[in-house]
Design an enzyme around this catalytic site. Structure first.
Site, PDB file in Angstrom:
ATOM      1  N   HIS A 185      68.974   0.984 -15.180  1.00  0.00           N
ATOM      2  CA  HIS A 185      70.119   1.609 -15.980  1.00  0.00           C
ATOM      3  C   HIS A 185      69.635   2.722 -16.854  1.00  0.00           C
ATOM      4  O   HIS A 185      70.462   3.676 -17.095  1.00  0.00           O
ATOM      5  CB  HIS A 185      70.778   0.363 -16.968  1.00  0.00           C
ATOM      6  CG  HIS A 185      69.676  -0.165 -18.075  1.00  0.00           C
ATOM      7  ND1 HIS A 185      68.840  -0.936 -17.884  1.00  0.00           N
ATOM      8  CD2 HIS A 185      69.515   0.286 -19.465  1.00  0.00           C
ATOM      9  CE1 HIS A 185      67.750  -1.110 -18.830  1.00  0.00           C
ATOM     10  NE2 HIS A 185      68.507  -0.431 -19.875  1.00  0.00           N
ATOM     11  N   ASP A 186      68.339   2.753 -17.139  1.00  0.00           N
ATOM     12  CA  ASP A 186      67.969   4.121 -18.020  1.00  0.00           C
ATOM     13  C   ASP A 186      67.006   4.872 -17.399  1.00  0.00           C
ATOM     14  O   ASP A 186      66.179   5.544 -17.887  1.00  0.00           O
ATOM     15  CB  ASP A 186      66.819   3.440 -19.217  1.00  0.00           C
ATOM     16  CG  ASP A 186      68.144   2.942 -20.164  1.00  0.00           C
ATOM     17  OD1 ASP A 186      69.076   3.520 -20.607  1.00  0.00           O
ATOM     18  OD2 ASP A 186      67.550   2.021 -21.197  1.00  0.00           O
ATOM     19  N   LYS A 189      66.052   8.558 -18.152  1.00  0.00           N
ATOM     20  CA  LYS A 189      65.400   8.744 -19.313  1.00  0.00           C
ATOM     21  C   LYS A 189      64.010   9.672 -18.658  1.00  0.00           C
ATOM     22  O   LYS A 189      63.530  10.331 -19.594  1.00  0.00           O
ATOM     23  CB  LYS A 189      64.967   7.673 -20.120  1.00  0.00           C
ATOM     24  CG  LYS A 189      66.259   7.223 -21.228  1.00  0.00           C
ATOM     25  CD  LYS A 189      65.407   5.900 -21.867  1.00  0.00           C
ATOM     26  CE  LYS A 189      66.555   5.473 -22.861  1.00  0.00           C
ATOM     27  NZ  LYS A 189      66.237   4.285 -23.549  1.00  0.00           N
ATOM     28  N   HIS A 214      71.134  11.086 -20.293  1.00  0.00           N
ATOM     29  CA  HIS A 214      70.086   9.937 -19.501  1.00  0.00           C
ATOM     30  C   HIS A 214      71.242   9.343 -18.524  1.00  0.00           C
ATOM     31  O   HIS A 214      70.857   8.681 -17.300  1.00  0.00           O
ATOM     32  CB  HIS A 214      69.500   9.180 -20.366  1.00  0.00           C
ATOM     33  CG  HIS A 214      69.928   8.033 -20.925  1.00  0.00           C
ATOM     34  ND1 HIS A 214      70.682   7.690 -22.118  1.00  0.00           N
ATOM     35  CD2 HIS A 214      70.000   6.675 -20.498  1.00  0.00           C
ATOM     36  CE1 HIS A 214      71.092   6.711 -22.423  1.00  0.00           C
ATOM     37  NE2 HIS A 214      70.842   6.048 -21.603  1.00  0.00           N
ATOM     38  N   HIS A 240      76.608   2.237 -18.723  1.00  0.00           N
ATOM     39  CA  HIS A 240      75.929   1.075 -19.692  1.00  0.00           C
ATOM     40  C   HIS A 240      76.048   1.613 -21.420  1.00  0.00           C
ATOM     41  O   HIS A 240      75.937   0.710 -22.131  1.00  0.00           O
ATOM     42  CB  HIS A 240      74.730   0.823 -19.332  1.00  0.00           C
ATOM     43  CG  HIS A 240      73.545   1.707 -19.709  1.00  0.00           C
ATOM     44  ND1 HIS A 240      73.517   2.894 -18.793  1.00  0.00           N
ATOM     45  CD2 HIS A 240      72.963   1.943 -20.652  1.00  0.00           C
ATOM     46  CE1 HIS A 240      72.446   3.467 -19.409  1.00  0.00           C
ATOM     47  NE2 HIS A 240      72.129   3.097 -20.463  1.00  0.00           N
ATOM     48  N   HIS A 241      76.487   2.751 -21.485  1.00  0.00           N
ATOM     49  CA  HIS A 241      76.860   3.186 -22.811  1.00  0.00           C
ATOM     50  C   HIS A 241      78.439   3.166 -23.181  1.00  0.00           C
ATOM     51  O   HIS A 241      78.563   4.193 -24.299  1.00  0.00           O
ATOM     52  CB  HIS A 241      75.993   4.333 -23.229  1.00  0.00           C
ATOM     53  CG  HIS A 241      74.440   4.024 -23.279  1.00  0.00           C
ATOM     54  ND1 HIS A 241      74.233   3.088 -24.504  1.00  0.00           N
ATOM     55  CD2 HIS A 241      73.509   4.540 -22.662  1.00  0.00           C
ATOM     56  CE1 HIS A 241      72.821   3.114 -24.237  1.00  0.00           C
ATOM     57  NE2 HIS A 241      72.214   3.770 -23.024  1.00  0.00           N
ATOM     58  N   ASP A 269      71.837  -4.748 -22.538  1.00  0.00           N
ATOM     59  CA  ASP A 269      71.061  -3.695 -22.997  1.00  0.00           C
ATOM     60  C   ASP A 269      70.839  -3.699 -24.638  1.00  0.00           C
ATOM     61  O   ASP A 269      69.731  -3.619 -25.114  1.00  0.00           O
ATOM     62  CB  ASP A 269      71.517  -2.180 -22.416  1.00  0.00           C
ATOM     63  CG  ASP A 269      70.490  -1.164 -22.861  1.00  0.00           C
ATOM     64  OD1 ASP A 269      69.389  -1.121 -22.794  1.00  0.00           O
ATOM     65  OD2 ASP A 269      71.125   0.037 -23.156  1.00  0.00           O
TER      66      ASP A 269
HETATM   67  P1  C2E Z   1      67.375   1.968 -26.238  1.00  0.00           P
HETATM   68  O1  C2E Z   1      66.745   2.018 -27.382  1.00  0.00           O
HETATM   69  O2  C2E Z   1      67.462   1.077 -25.220  1.00  0.00           O
HETATM   70  O3  C2E Z   1      68.797   1.216 -27.251  1.00  0.00           O
HETATM   71  C1  C2E Z   1      70.116   0.939 -26.270  1.00  0.00           C
HETATM   72  C2  C2E Z   1      71.063   0.705 -27.313  1.00  0.00           C
HETATM   73  O4  C2E Z   1      71.200  -0.609 -28.013  1.00  0.00           O
HETATM   74  C3  C2E Z   1      71.555   2.016 -27.887  1.00  0.00           C
HETATM   75  O5  C2E Z   1      72.362   2.706 -27.350  1.00  0.00           O
HETATM   76  C4  C2E Z   1      72.486   1.039 -29.147  1.00  0.00           C
HETATM   77  O6  C2E Z   1      73.781   0.859 -28.518  1.00  0.00           O
HETATM   78  C5  C2E Z   1      71.809  -0.016 -29.311  1.00  0.00           C
HETATM   79  N1  C2E Z   1      70.911  -0.261 -30.418  1.00  0.00           N
HETATM   80  C6  C2E Z   1      69.241   0.144 -30.337  1.00  0.00           C
HETATM   81  N2  C2E Z   1      69.039   0.092 -31.829  1.00  0.00           N
HETATM   82  C7  C2E Z   1      70.121  -0.146 -32.375  1.00  0.00           C
HETATM   83  C8  C2E Z   1      70.036  -0.077 -33.958  1.00  0.00           C
HETATM   84  O7  C2E Z   1      69.311   0.061 -34.756  1.00  0.00           O
HETATM   85  N3  C2E Z   1      71.417  -0.530 -34.377  1.00  0.00           N
HETATM   86  C9  C2E Z   1      72.546  -0.774 -33.810  1.00  0.00           C
HETATM   87  N4  C2E Z   1      73.880  -0.721 -34.156  1.00  0.00           N
HETATM   88  N5  C2E Z   1      72.591  -0.499 -32.297  1.00  0.00           N
HETATM   89  C10 C2E Z   1      71.269  -0.121 -31.723  1.00  0.00           C
HETATM   90  P2  C2E Z   1      72.495   4.312 -27.838  1.00  0.00           P
HETATM   91  O8  C2E Z   1      72.567   4.203 -29.424  1.00  0.00           O
HETATM   92  O9  C2E Z   1      73.533   4.754 -26.953  1.00  0.00           O
HETATM   93  O10 C2E Z   1      71.123   4.908 -27.415  1.00  0.00           O
HETATM   94  C11 C2E Z   1      70.656   5.190 -26.158  1.00  0.00           C
HETATM   95  C12 C2E Z   1      69.249   5.433 -26.496  1.00  0.00           C
HETATM   96  O11 C2E Z   1      68.761   6.399 -27.229  1.00  0.00           O
HETATM   97  C13 C2E Z   1      68.117   4.423 -26.768  1.00  0.00           C
HETATM   98  O12 C2E Z   1      67.894   3.326 -26.068  1.00  0.00           O
HETATM   99  C14 C2E Z   1      66.986   5.196 -27.512  1.00  0.00           C
HETATM  100  O13 C2E Z   1      66.389   5.239 -26.487  1.00  0.00           O
HETATM  101  C15 C2E Z   1      67.541   6.486 -27.984  1.00  0.00           C
HETATM  102  N6  C2E Z   1      67.849   6.251 -29.361  1.00  0.00           N
HETATM  103  C16 C2E Z   1      69.034   6.170 -30.108  1.00  0.00           C
HETATM  104  N7  C2E Z   1      69.019   6.360 -31.340  1.00  0.00           N
HETATM  105  C17 C2E Z   1      67.386   6.493 -31.500  1.00  0.00           C
HETATM  106  C18 C2E Z   1      66.867   7.052 -32.735  1.00  0.00           C
HETATM  107  O14 C2E Z   1      67.383   7.090 -33.869  1.00  0.00           O
HETATM  108  N8  C2E Z   1      65.416   7.179 -32.543  1.00  0.00           N
HETATM  109  C19 C2E Z   1      65.000   7.174 -31.254  1.00  0.00           C
HETATM  110  N9  C2E Z   1      63.619   7.800 -31.152  1.00  0.00           N
HETATM  111  N10 C2E Z   1      65.656   7.168 -30.237  1.00  0.00           N
HETATM  112  C20 C2E Z   1      67.023   6.573 -30.105  1.00  0.00           C
HETATM  113  C1  SIN Z   2      62.287   4.426 -27.501  1.00  0.00           C
HETATM  114  O1  SIN Z   2      61.823   3.187 -28.104  1.00  0.00           O
HETATM  115  O2  SIN Z   2      62.562   5.097 -28.329  1.00  0.00           O
HETATM  116  C2  SIN Z   2      62.852   4.119 -26.370  1.00  0.00           C
HETATM  117  C3  SIN Z   2      63.771   3.026 -25.951  1.00  0.00           C
HETATM  118  C4  SIN Z   2      63.780   3.019 -24.320  1.00  0.00           C
HETATM  119  O3  SIN Z   2      63.176   3.653 -23.743  1.00  0.00           O
HETATM  120  O4  SIN Z   2      64.442   2.118 -24.020  1.00  0.00           O
HETATM  121 FE    FE Z   3      67.927   0.365 -22.083  1.00  0.00          FE
HETATM  122 FE    FE Z   4      70.463   3.706 -21.816  1.00  0.00          FE
END
Ligand code: C2E
Ligand code: SIN
Ligand code: FE
Ligand code: FE
Ligand code: SIN
Ligand code: SIN
Length: 326
Positions: A185-186, A189, A214, A240-241, A269
């Site tokens: 799915h990712d 990235k 991504h 997936h988003h 996810d």
């Molecule tokens: P990921 O880390 O695998 O997160 C997948 C999804 O989980 C996110 O999609 C979001 O829907 C949910 N999620 C993760 N952490 C939180 C949270 O703290 N609160 C809430 N309400 N939902 C959460 P999203 O937002 O579309 O993000 C996609 C990807 O973008 C993330 O995958 C991550 O790799 C990156 N990302 C998103 N926000 C941040 C951030 O603030 N800092 C960094 N470094 N990366 C981020």
């Molecule tokens: C992250 O931890 O900022 C990246 C998360 C991911 O690769 O799923």
């Molecule tokens: Fe993921």
């Molecule tokens: Fe994703």
């Protein structure tokens, strides 16, 4: 003959097992035992008309099944490259004399020639499917390896998605398909630069816009394939988003416009992302996660799936705990 068996030679375990057998369940025997063992190791055909008087005969199978072997004929089977594949065995000839002859060997050799082709093709096919699964998983792991903290992320998302698919009413094959496809799915990235992917804090709007790519990048990578597993991966990467309420990305799809695979993997996810620590956030308590899913029911997520998910919450937690990152 009264009974026929196709034995397959398992090189790794040095055993013979019954691929096809009349009247007996699947069994395994050490590769060096019995007349079949003799046939496989010497690669010569063999028959006896008085098995119990034959030193090569292994009585264990009869003991297990209660059958009485009298005459037994066996000949080696080879794969397309001429390597030993196993043996064809016929037991108790159904004629008045009840005896096998050299002539029977000749006839069965011809028959064996045909079964060899089918068996080795079937095994090759199995090998290709297994290889496909492994390569997909490897690629997904490579994709995830850049963001170090997500070690078992793909494994967990795969298991969570498959369980949700089953509980949602999909059959075993489809649940397995999602399990194989969701680790990708990712994969998009891989094209996201490190300073965004590994940023310890919150992303700026511009960075997040970049990150959103991504999904489409993954889709473009995967969608050229004609293979069903990879095609499914493309759907999951693309969707997936997306959100049930139409506020997701990249295409703002709404409700059932989102493929069920996309709706399932969205839940899997986010569940895993929240339950695990990320560089930008610590892991959440399960109660807090539950609360968010309840709030997002019908908003971010398919309400029917969320109901099923929350009704079975403990089973999903168990997956997280089983494949926890160490
Ligand atoms: P990921 O880390 O695998 O997160 C997948 C999804 O989980 C996110 O999609 C979001 O829907 C949910 N999620 C993760 N952490 C939180 C949270 O703290 N609160 C809430 N309400 N939902 C959460 P999203 O937002 O579309 O993000 C996609 C990807 O973008 C993330 O995958 C991550 O790799 C990156 N990302 C998103 N926000 C941040 C951030 O603030 N800092 C960094 N470094 N990366 C981020
Ligand atoms: C992250 O931890 O900022 C990246 C998360 C991911 O690769 O799923
Ligand atoms: Fe993921
Ligand atoms: Fe994703
Ligand atoms: C043997 O090959 O010696 C025994 C196998 C059987 O009875 O099926
Ligand atoms: C985010 O991590 O900022 C997105 C939250 C959401 O899934 O709505």
């Amino acid at each position: 003959a009264d009974r026929c068996t196709i034995w397959i030679y398992d090189k790794e375990k040095n055993e013979l097992w019954t691929k096809v057998a009349h009247g007996i369940p699947k069994i395994r025997i050490p590769a060096n035992t019995g007349i079949v063992g003799h046939v496989v190791s010497t690669q010569t055909e063999y028959f006896t008309n008085d098995a119990y008087d034959d030193p090569n005969f292994n009585r264990d199978v009869d003991k297990k099944t209660g059958y009485k072997t009298k005459a037994l004929l066996a000949l080696p089977l080879y794969d397309n490259e001429g390597n030993i594949l196993g043996a064809f065995q016929a037991v108790n000839k159904m004629t008045d004399t009840q005896e096998f002859s050299q002539e029977d060997i000749g006839i069965l050799k011809m028959v064996a020639g045909y079964s060899e082709k089918s068996i080795s093709n079937a095994m090759l096919n199995e090998e290709i499917i297994k290889t496909q699964k492994e390569i997909i998983f490897l690629m997904a792991e490579i994709g995830e390896s850049r963001s170090k903290e997500t070690g078992n992320h793909v494994k967990r998302v795969a298991e969570i998605s498959a369980l949700l698919a089953k509980l949602y009413g999909m059959n075993y094959e489809e649940a397995e398909l999602i399990k194989m496809a969701s680790p990708m799915h990712d994969i998009g990235k891989v094209a996201i630069p490190d300073d965004i992917l590994k940023k310890p804090g919150k992303l700026t709007d511009e960075e997040f816009d970049h990150m959103k790519n991504h999904t489409t990048i993954g889709y473009k990578l995967l969608n050229n394939s004609d293979r069903v597993i990879i095609k499914s991966s493309a759907i999951i990467a693309a969707q997936h988003h997306e959100k049930w309420n139409g506020k997701g990305y990249p295409n703002r799809l709404k409700g059932e416009e989102i493929h069920p695979y996309g709706r399932i993997s969205a839940i899997a996810d986010v569940f895993d992302a929240l339950a695990s620590p990320r560089v930008y956030k610590p892991a959440w308590e399960y109660e807090r996660i539950k609360k968010l899913f309840l709030e997002e029911k019908g908003q971010h997520f398919d309400p029917e799936m969320i109901e099923i998910f929350l009704d079975n919450f403990d089973k999903f937690v168990e997956i997280i705990e089983t494949y926890k990152d160490i």
